[in-house]
Design a protein around this motif. Structure first.
Motif, mmCIF file in Angstrom:
data_model
loop_
_atom_site.group_PDB
_atom_site.id
_atom_site.type_symbol
_atom_site.label_atom_id
_atom_site.label_comp_id
_atom_site.label_asym_id
_atom_site.label_seq_id
_atom_site.Cartn_x
_atom_site.Cartn_y
_atom_site.Cartn_z
ATOM 1 N N ASP A 83 0.775 -1.275 -0.226
ATOM 2 C CA ASP A 83 -0.112 -0.057 -0.040
ATOM 3 C C ASP A 83 0.741 1.367 -0.009
ATOM 4 O OD1 ASP A 83 -2.612 1.398 -0.009
ATOM 5 O OD2 ASP A 83 -2.577 1.793 2.028
ATOM 6 N N VAL A 85 3.560 3.782 -1.333
ATOM 7 C CA VAL A 85 3.932 3.909 -2.637
ATOM 8 C C VAL A 85 4.824 5.349 -2.674
ATOM 9 C CG1 VAL A 85 2.855 2.319 -3.982
ATOM 10 C CG2 VAL A 85 1.984 4.667 -3.623
ATOM 11 N N ASP A 89 6.729 4.778 -7.590
ATOM 12 C CA ASP A 89 6.118 3.600 -7.714
ATOM 13 C C ASP A 89 4.444 3.973 -8.453
ATOM 14 O OD1 ASP A 89 8.053 2.136 -6.224
ATOM 15 O OD2 ASP A 89 7.094 2.660 -4.291
ATOM 16 N N ILE A 90 3.817 5.141 -8.128
ATOM 17 C CA ILE A 90 3.010 5.495 -8.790
ATOM 18 C C ILE A 90 2.833 5.806 -10.137
ATOM 19 C CG2 ILE A 90 1.233 7.484 -8.907
ATOM 20 C CD1 ILE A 90 1.728 7.825 -5.657
ATOM 21 N N ARG A 93 3.133 2.268 -11.934
ATOM 22 C CA ARG A 93 1.606 1.635 -11.880
ATOM 23 C C ARG A 93 0.655 2.343 -12.821
ATOM 24 N NH1 ARG A 93 0.620 -0.320 -5.508
ATOM 25 N NH2 ARG A 93 2.418 -1.103 -5.344
ATOM 26 N N ARG A 129 -0.507 6.399 0.140
ATOM 27 C CA ARG A 129 -1.274 5.220 0.109
ATOM 28 C C ARG A 129 -1.748 4.775 -0.881
ATOM 29 N NH1 ARG A 129 -0.664 2.411 4.529
ATOM 30 N NH2 ARG A 129 -0.214 3.809 6.609
ATOM 31 N N TRP A 130 -1.372 3.571 -1.784
ATOM 32 C CA TRP A 130 -1.961 3.256 -3.168
ATOM 33 C C TRP A 130 -3.597 3.170 -2.777
ATOM 34 C CZ3 TRP A 130 -0.791 3.943 -7.793
ATOM 35 C CH2 TRP A 130 -1.363 2.977 -8.566
ATOM 36 N N ALA A 134 -5.089 5.030 -5.967
ATOM 37 C CA ALA A 134 -5.835 4.290 -6.848
ATOM 38 C C ALA A 134 -7.105 4.867 -7.473
ATOM 39 C CB ALA A 134 -5.645 2.740 -6.862
#
Length: 180
Positions: A83, A85, A89-90, A93, A129-130, A134
């Motif tokens: 979770d 990131v 990382d973002i 993704r 926090r992913w 998201a």
């Protein structure tokens, strides 16, 4: 992660971080306690148990795994956290550049309202926090990205809270808050 294994059960894959590596005798006891669906080892220097557990829900899978691990004297400290990131990382993704994501964060681009970092006062790398990012990405950018199961987020927080419960005055007030 999960895969359907029967009408009401699914196969859930997750990794618990343990307080220490189990001994050979404890490995035998773990298998006897129902951890025949786990592999025990080290990941990034941390002792871990990697599970592929058949259960009705991810919450059931994690809870039964933690109880089994702890029945032989080990402690489940937390889940490997997917979770938290970074901007990099973002970007990976979402399929955009780190600079593009940085501009969404600062409001220079997009509709604004990007989820705040979990460590805003820290110098250096910021973490997000992913599970918050998201849905924002899907809603505002129209990009379909994998979501984090909220059960994983809550399970991780519960495992971490258990480590401190004996040092928190009137822990019942916080437990009641969770139950409310």
């Amino acid at each position: 992660m999960n895969r359907t294994t029967s009408m009401s059960h699914h196969l859930y894959t997750f990794t618990l971080v343990l307080d220490r590596s189990p001994t050979d005798d404890e490995i035998d006891a773990l298998f006897a306690a129902g951890c025949d669906d786990a592999a025990f080892g080290v990941d990034g220097g941390l002792p871990v148990a990697e599970f592929d557990r058949d259960a009705a829900t991810i919450a059931d899978a994690i809870a039964t795994a933690v109880r089994a691990v702890e029945s032989v004297g080990l402690t489940a400290l937390r889940l490997i956290d997917q979770d938290l990131v970074t901007l990099a990382d973002i970007a990976q993704r979402v399929g955009q550049s780190r600079e593009s994501i940085r501009r969404y964060v600062t409001g220079e681009r997009g509709p604004g309202g990007f989820p705040p970092p979990v460590n805003p006062a820290r110098d250096g790398t910021l973490f997000y926090r992913w599970s918050e990012v998201a849905p924002w990405v899907g809603r505002h950018l129209g990009i379909s990205v994998p979501q984090v199961d909220p059960s994983l987020v809550v399970a991780n927080l519960v495992l971490q809270a258990r480590q401190h419960r004996d040092r928190v005055p009137h822990m019942a007030a916080l437990s009641d808050l969770l139950a409310a």
